[in-house]
Design an enzyme around this catalytic site. Structure first.
Site, PDB file in Angstrom:
ATOM      1  N   ARG A  24       8.491  -6.062  -4.911  1.00  9.25           N
ATOM      2  CA  ARG A  24       9.851  -6.281  -5.424  1.00  9.25           C
ATOM      3  C   ARG A  24      10.185  -7.760  -5.505  1.00  9.25           C
ATOM      4  NH1 ARG A  24       9.338  -1.299  -3.433  1.00  9.25           N
ATOM      5  NH2 ARG A  24      10.808   0.384  -3.914  1.00  9.25           N
ATOM      6  N   SER A 164      12.247   9.814  -3.755  1.00  9.02           N
ATOM      7  CA  SER A 164      11.205   8.852  -4.096  1.00  9.02           C
ATOM      8  C   SER A 164      11.835   7.514  -4.417  1.00  9.02           C
ATOM      9  CB  SER A 164      10.389   9.345  -5.302  1.00  9.02           C
ATOM     10  OG  SER A 164       9.744   8.252  -5.919  1.00  9.02           O
ATOM     11  N   ASP A 312       4.117   7.456   4.093  1.00 10.50           N
ATOM     12  CA  ASP A 312       2.776   6.844   4.035  1.00 10.50           C
ATOM     13  C   ASP A 312       2.060   6.882   5.382  1.00 10.50           C
ATOM     14  OD1 ASP A 312       3.171   6.313   1.353  1.00 10.50           O
ATOM     15  OD2 ASP A 312       3.842   4.254   1.697  1.00 10.50           O
TER      16      ASP A 312
END
Ligand code: S3P
Length: 426
Positions: A24, A164, A312
């Site tokens: 980002r 998400s 994750d």
């Protein structure tokens, strides 16, 4: 790569910068006016894919030893790339960049490796199309390659079927360019780095429960960003130190944003001794040192709203559960099937190959801990997190584990081995 040692982990470690924040910082820096200076940037293959995509669109990005300088082009300053944009293995690059490209005044094709070309993109094509975007899956299978022709966009109010951050972020980035307010509501809260960072770059973003709201921006402004350590990378050492008897380590400057810290909560729930010390703020994100001591773990249940905060880390949690007393149930994690590999299958098959009692379910796994594991040849499926998880399983079991295709760890953690060795060989 072959692992077998079971010597305790000792000492302190700075884990590399957060992958999500590193991506980002390049993207928002490229769209800002002025220079963005990034320190502790993660030089993993995924984030390098993001750099190369923006370079291909005319953004000057300087890579120095300690920092990355992004010389922003402003919201309307990207240029049409001469070639297809290659997102490599990176879902974050592919999905977030699509939100930006949907609003440009040029057309572009983006693609990536074999794994990226199998990952679902309909989840971004649908909402972006509702905003007026022109995005086509070239093979009409809902996957990359994607052909995107920039178009004028309008704000929407959208409810995503899955939590998400990549989908939410694609919509919010498109929302920067839309003609009115854009709202994204999720079934559970996903990581909020886009909201936090865009806000510090000067965008008008706010959060109302599980809804993120953005208003079109006139300008973003370059920032200085100190990327916190990646909790998803720290998770491998958390697990290894908890599991290998006699271990005690200090993980320095780890990002502990509450939308990412589920792994700490679950390991503690399992009886893991993890102390959070020296709390600070880095790039507007909470960070701290984590003091970890080897612990006797017991099974637990992991499901519901906590899932997006540890999505994750589920592979390494599943591996740790094999060494815990009793049963661990992981549910509501069907998203794992569409990550870099089908991680439910990859974990179940590989843990079974080591002799663990693991059963695959519709949306997770059931693991009965306590069976001694034996050595095995692991199929990492070229998935970085699967490969590193089995390095941890090897250390915890003290058995010979061989992991071919080890190079995939470069995606998120090129210095994993060095860092692990620095804690073991003391
Ligand atoms: C990410 C979001 C998550 C995560 C991925 C990085 C991000 O993916 O699994 O590693 O940076 O926004 P989803 O948004 O698909 O859950």
């Amino acid at each position: 790569m072959k692992f077998s040692s079971a010597s305790p982990l000792r000492g302190r470690l700075n884990v590399p910068g957060d992958k999500s924040i590193s991506h980002r910082s390049i993207m928002f820096g490229a769209l800002a006016r002025g220079t963005t200076e990034i320190s502790n940037f993660l030089k993993g293959a995924d984030c390098l894919s993001t750099i190369s995509c923006f370079r291909a669109m005319g953004v000057d990005i300087e890579e120095n030893q300690e920092t990355i300088l992004v010389h922003g082009k402003g919201l309307r300053g990207l240029k049409r790339p001469d070639q297809v944009l290659d997102c490599g293995n990176s879902g974050t690059t592919t999905r977030l960049i699509s939100g930006i490209l949907a609003a440009q005044d040029f057309d572009v094709t983006l693609t990536g490796d074999e794994s990226i070309q199998k990952r679902p993109m309909k989840r971004i094509i649908d909402p972006l199309s509702l905003m007026g975007a022109d995005i086509k899956s070239v093979r009409e299978n809902g996957c990359a390659p994607l052909h995107i022709t920039g178009a004028p966009l309008h704000g929407i109010s959208y409810s995503t079927p899955v939590a998400s951050a990549q989908v939410k972020s694609a919509i919010l980035l498109a929302g920067l360019y839309a003609d009115g307010e854009t709202r994204v509501t999720e079934p559970a809260r996903s990581r909020n780095h886009t909201e936090l960072m865009l806000s510090s770059f000067g965008a008008d973003v706010k959060t109302e429960g599980t809804t993120a709201v953005i208003r079109p921006a006139r300008e973003l402004y370059g920032q200085s960003i100190q990327v916190p350590g990646d909790i998803s990378s720290a998770a491998f050492f958390l697990a290894a130190a908890l599991l290998v008897p006699g271990s005690e380590i200090l993980l320095k400057n780890v990002g502990i944003n509450p939308t990412r810290d589920g792994v700490i909560r679950v390991f503690r729930q399992m009886g893991g001794q993890i102390e959070i010390v020296n709390r600070t703020t880095r790039a507007g994100e909470p960070a701290a040192d984590l003091l970890v001591k080897s612990s006797r773990l017991h099974g637990t249940e992991v499901g519901g709203e906590i899932i997006p905060t540890l999505i994750d880390e589920i592979p390494v949690i599943a591996a740790a559960a094999c060494f815990a007393d009793g049963e661990t149930v992981i549910r509501d994690a069907a998203e794992l099937k569409v990550k870099e590999s089908n991680r439910i299958q990859a974990m179940t098959e590989n843990l079974q190959a080591m002799g663990a009692d693991v059963r695959e379910t519709e949306d997770g796994m059931i693991i009965r801990g306590g069976r001694p594991l034996h050595g095995a040849d692991i199929q990492s499926r070229n998935d970085h997190r699967i490969a590193m998880t089995f390095a941890v399983a090897a250390l915890a079991s003290g058995q010979d584990v061989s992991i071919p295709q080890w190079d995939c760890v470069n995606i998120s953690y090129p210095t994993f081995l060095e860092d692990m060795n620095s804690l073991i060989n003391r």
